[in-house]
Design a protein around this motif. Structure first.
Motif, PDB file in Angstrom:
ATOM      1  N   GLN A  32      13.300 -85.384  43.272  1.00  0.00           N
ATOM      2  CA  GLN A  32      12.164 -85.053  42.626  1.00  0.00           C
ATOM      3  C   GLN A  32      11.960 -83.468  42.573  1.00  0.00           C
ATOM      4  OE1 GLN A  32       9.667 -87.644  45.585  1.00  0.00           O
ATOM      5  NE2 GLN A  32       8.161 -87.134  43.992  1.00  0.00           N
ATOM      6  N   GLN A  33      11.547 -83.174  41.563  1.00  0.00           N
ATOM      7  CA  GLN A  33      11.291 -81.526  41.299  1.00  0.00           C
ATOM      8  C   GLN A  33       9.991 -81.143  42.004  1.00  0.00           C
ATOM      9  OE1 GLN A  33      11.581 -82.178  37.153  1.00  0.00           O
ATOM     10  NE2 GLN A  33      13.094 -80.263  36.996  1.00  0.00           N
ATOM     11  N   PHE A  34       9.574 -79.820  42.230  1.00  0.00           N
ATOM     12  CA  PHE A  34       8.083 -79.600  42.433  1.00  0.00           C
ATOM     13  C   PHE A  34       8.032 -78.191  41.653  1.00  0.00           C
ATOM     14  CE2 PHE A  34      11.592 -77.581  45.140  1.00  0.00           C
ATOM     15  CZ  PHE A  34      11.288 -76.028  45.441  1.00  0.00           C
ATOM     16  N   ASN A  91      14.983 -58.962  48.334  1.00  0.00           N
ATOM     17  CA  ASN A  91      13.668 -59.117  48.979  1.00  0.00           C
ATOM     18  C   ASN A  91      12.528 -59.333  47.844  1.00  0.00           C
ATOM     19  OD1 ASN A  91      14.007 -57.637  51.836  1.00  0.00           O
ATOM     20  ND2 ASN A  91      15.334 -56.525  50.513  1.00  0.00           N
ATOM     21  N   ALA A  92      11.594 -60.203  48.120  1.00  0.00           N
ATOM     22  CA  ALA A  92      10.647 -60.462  47.148  1.00  0.00           C
ATOM     23  C   ALA A  92       9.303 -60.481  48.017  1.00  0.00           C
ATOM     24  CB  ALA A  92      10.750 -61.679  46.711  1.00  0.00           C
ATOM     25  N   LYS A  93       8.111 -59.949  47.215  1.00  0.00           N
ATOM     26  CA  LYS A  93       6.688 -60.192  47.717  1.00  0.00           C
ATOM     27  C   LYS A  93       6.099 -60.814  46.589  1.00  0.00           C
ATOM     28  CE  LYS A  93       6.494 -55.919  50.488  1.00  0.00           C
ATOM     29  NZ  LYS A  93       5.739 -54.629  50.696  1.00  0.00           N
ATOM     30  N   ILE A  94       5.475 -62.094  46.885  1.00  0.00           N
ATOM     31  CA  ILE A  94       4.873 -62.901  46.054  1.00  0.00           C
ATOM     32  C   ILE A  94       3.228 -63.102  46.545  1.00  0.00           C
ATOM     33  CG2 ILE A  94       4.816 -65.460  45.084  1.00  0.00           C
ATOM     34  CD1 ILE A  94       7.879 -65.312  46.700  1.00  0.00           C
ATOM     35  N   ARG A  95       2.431 -62.898  45.376  1.00  0.00           N
ATOM     36  CA  ARG A  95       0.930 -62.981  45.640  1.00  0.00           C
ATOM     37  C   ARG A  95       0.554 -64.070  44.903  1.00  0.00           C
ATOM     38  NH1 ARG A  95      -0.510 -58.138  47.536  1.00  0.00           N
ATOM     39  NH2 ARG A  95       0.654 -56.411  46.976  1.00  0.00           N
ATOM     40  N   ASN A  96      -0.320 -64.931  45.772  1.00  0.00           N
ATOM     41  CA  ASN A  96      -1.175 -66.208  45.266  1.00  0.00           C
ATOM     42  C   ASN A  96      -0.302 -67.325  45.131  1.00  0.00           C
ATOM     43  OD1 ASN A  96      -3.771 -65.177  45.790  1.00  0.00           O
ATOM     44  ND2 ASN A  96      -3.888 -64.374  43.704  1.00  0.00           N
ATOM     45  N   LEU A  97       0.661 -67.567  45.929  1.00  0.00           N
ATOM     46  CA  LEU A  97       1.951 -68.604  45.665  1.00  0.00           C
ATOM     47  C   LEU A  97       1.121 -69.812  45.929  1.00  0.00           C
ATOM     48  CD1 LEU A  97       4.714 -69.512  45.662  1.00  0.00           C
ATOM     49  CD2 LEU A  97       4.586 -69.525  48.370  1.00  0.00           C
ATOM     50  N   CYS A  98       1.397 -70.801  45.003  1.00  0.00           N
ATOM     51  CA  CYS A  98       1.105 -72.368  44.934  1.00  0.00           C
ATOM     52  C   CYS A  98       2.190 -73.150  44.777  1.00  0.00           C
ATOM     53  CB  CYS A  98       0.284 -72.676  43.880  1.00  0.00           C
ATOM     54  SG  CYS A  98      -0.390 -74.340  43.918  1.00  0.00           S
ATOM     55  N   GLN A  99       2.510 -74.194  45.646  1.00  0.00           N
ATOM     56  CA  GLN A  99       3.625 -75.037  45.377  1.00  0.00           C
ATOM     57  C   GLN A  99       3.245 -76.603  45.573  1.00  0.00           C
ATOM     58  OE1 GLN A  99       7.488 -74.206  47.732  1.00  0.00           O
ATOM     59  NE2 GLN A  99       7.356 -76.328  48.600  1.00  0.00           N
ATOM     60  N   SER A 100       3.802 -77.362  44.677  1.00  0.00           N
ATOM     61  CA  SER A 100       3.063 -78.632  44.756  1.00  0.00           C
ATOM     62  C   SER A 100       4.101 -79.838  44.374  1.00  0.00           C
ATOM     63  CB  SER A 100       1.730 -78.980  43.782  1.00  0.00           C
ATOM     64  OG  SER A 100       2.265 -78.660  42.421  1.00  0.00           O
ATOM     65  N   VAL A 101       4.006 -81.030  45.122  1.00  0.00           N
ATOM     66  CA  VAL A 101       4.781 -82.032  44.589  1.00  0.00           C
ATOM     67  C   VAL A 101       4.370 -83.286  44.679  1.00  0.00           C
ATOM     68  CG1 VAL A 101       5.620 -82.267  47.054  1.00  0.00           C
ATOM     69  CG2 VAL A 101       7.145 -83.164  45.200  1.00  0.00           C
ATOM     70  N   VAL A 102       4.168 -84.261  43.810  1.00  0.00           N
ATOM     71  CA  VAL A 102       3.822 -85.482  43.469  1.00  0.00           C
ATOM     72  C   VAL A 102       4.891 -86.417  44.118  1.00  0.00           C
ATOM     73  CG1 VAL A 102       2.557 -87.045  42.195  1.00  0.00           C
ATOM     74  CG2 VAL A 102       2.209 -84.837  41.706  1.00  0.00           C
ATOM     75  N   VAL A 103       4.514 -87.525  45.170  1.00  0.00           N
ATOM     76  CA  VAL A 103       5.404 -88.144  45.757  1.00  0.00           C
ATOM     77  C   VAL A 103       4.753 -89.719  45.269  1.00  0.00           C
ATOM     78  CG1 VAL A 103       6.546 -89.147  47.754  1.00  0.00           C
ATOM     79  CG2 VAL A 103       5.961 -86.650  47.700  1.00  0.00           C
ATOM     80  N   PRO A 104       5.615 -90.604  44.799  1.00  0.00           N
ATOM     81  CA  PRO A 104       5.043 -91.811  44.447  1.00  0.00           C
ATOM     82  C   PRO A 104       5.413 -92.667  45.710  1.00  0.00           C
ATOM     83  CG  PRO A 104       7.320 -91.562  43.526  1.00  0.00           C
ATOM     84  CD  PRO A 104       6.796 -90.104  44.072  1.00  0.00           C
ATOM     85  N   VAL A 105       4.106 -93.417  45.938  1.00  0.00           N
ATOM     86  CA  VAL A 105       4.449 -94.099  47.386  1.00  0.00           C
ATOM     87  C   VAL A 105       4.188 -95.809  46.914  1.00  0.00           C
ATOM     88  CG1 VAL A 105       3.306 -94.723  49.730  1.00  0.00           C
ATOM     89  CG2 VAL A 105       3.585 -92.229  48.741  1.00  0.00           C
ATOM     90  N   PRO A 106       5.123 -96.528  47.206  1.00  0.00           N
ATOM     91  CA  PRO A 106       4.842 -97.984  46.873  1.00  0.00           C
ATOM     92  C   PRO A 106       3.426 -98.456  47.268  1.00  0.00           C
ATOM     93  CG  PRO A 106       7.208 -97.586  47.871  1.00  0.00           C
ATOM     94  CD  PRO A 106       6.406 -96.364  48.077  1.00  0.00           C
ATOM     95  N   VAL A 107       2.820 -99.176  46.315  1.00  0.00           N
ATOM     96  CA  VAL A 107       1.648 -99.916  46.606  1.00  0.00           C
ATOM     97  C   VAL A 107       0.456 -98.992  46.511  1.00  0.00           C
ATOM     98  CG1 VAL A 107       0.246-101.454  47.967  1.00  0.00           C
ATOM     99  CG2 VAL A 107       2.632-101.799  47.823  1.00  0.00           C
TER     100      VAL A 107
END
Length: 205
Positions: A46-48, A84-100
Motif C-alpha cells: 500500500q502507498q501512503f 537535514n530537513a524541516k517540515i511545516r504542517n506535515l500530514c501523512q495518511s493511509v487507507v487500510v482495507p479491512v475484510p468485512v
C-alpha cells in the motif's frame, strides 16, 4: 529555468524532473534479475499520501531505485534524500482495507503551531510528487553513487550507482502533495504529533 551558474532552479510540478530516471529504472531491473544488487527491506503493498506546506532541506540528492513488496512485486521509485530537513504542517495518511468492516483511515499530523518537524538523513521513496520547488547549486545528471551534496545513496537500496541522479546544496519545496511507498530517517522529531483512526476514507489530499 534559471542558469545553473546562478545557483537556482525553479519548477512547477517538480515530478517532471525525474523523467530521466525511467531509463535508469530499466537498467536497475536488469541488475536485479541478475542478482547484482543488494536487497532492502520489503515494503507493504500500500502507498501512503503525504502533504506539507513547506519543506526546507539541506544536502539534497535524488535517484531512481526499486522497492520490493513482501509478495515479491517490484515497484520503481524516485528516492529523495536530505541530510537535514524541516517540515511545516506535515500530514501523512493511509487507507487500510479491512475484510468485512471496510476501509479504515489512519492519519498523522505534526509540525504545526510554528514548530516544524525535524529530520536527519531523511529518505523518501515516492512515485508521484506535485510541488513548487527551488534548488540552490543543483547538478543534474550526476552518477547516483558519486553524489557529494546530500546523504548519498541509502544503504541497501536497489539502485545502480552509475545511474542518473541529481543533487543540490539545498532545496525548498512548498505546497507538497506526494504519494510514497516508504520513508526512513536517522532521526525524525515530530513536534505536536496527532494521530487519528477513522472508518472510511479520510486522506491528506
Amino acid at each position: 529555468m534559471e542558469s545553473l551558474a546562478r545557483g537556482g532552479t525553479r519548477w512547477k510540478r517538480f515530478a517532471v524532473v525525474m523523467v530521466p530516471s525511467v531509463a535508469a529504472t530499466a537498467a536497475i531491473g536488469v541488475a536485479l534479475s541478475q542478482g547484482a544488487l543488494a536487497a532492502s527491506f520489503s515494503v507493504s503493498g500500500q502507498q501512503f499520501k503525504v502533504s506539507t506546506d513547506r519543506l526546507d532541506g539541506t544536502g539534497f540528492v535524488q535517484y531512481g531505485a526499486i522497492d520490493a513488496q513482501k509478495g515479491g512485486k517490484q515497484v520503481p521509485v524516485a528516492v529523495s534524500g536530505f541530510s537535514n530537513a524541516k517540515i511545516r504542517n506535515l500530514c501523512q495518511s493511509v487507507v487500510v482495507p479491512v475484510p468485512v468492516f471496510g476501509d479504515v483511515s489512519m492519519k498523522l499530523s505534526a509540525g504545526g503551531g510554528g514548530t516544524p518537524v525535524e529530520a536527519k538523513n531523511l529518505y523518501i521513496d515516492l512515485d508521484q510528487l506535485d510541488a513548487d520547488a527551488t534548488f540552490n547549486n543543483i547538478d543534474i545528471g550526476v552518477a547516483a553513487g558519486s553524489t557529494t551534496k546530500g546523504p548519498g545513496m541509502h544503504k541497501g537500496d536497489k539502485a545502480d550507482p552509475g545511474s542518473f541522479a541529481q543533487q543540490a546544496d539545498s532545496a525548498t519545496l512548498t505546497h507538497v502533495h506526494q504519494t510514497a511507498w516508504a520513508t526512513t530517517a536517522g532521526t525524525f522529531k515530530l513536534s505536536g504529533l496527532k494521530m487519528s483512526v477513522a472508518k472510511g476514507k479520510s486522506e491528506c489530499f
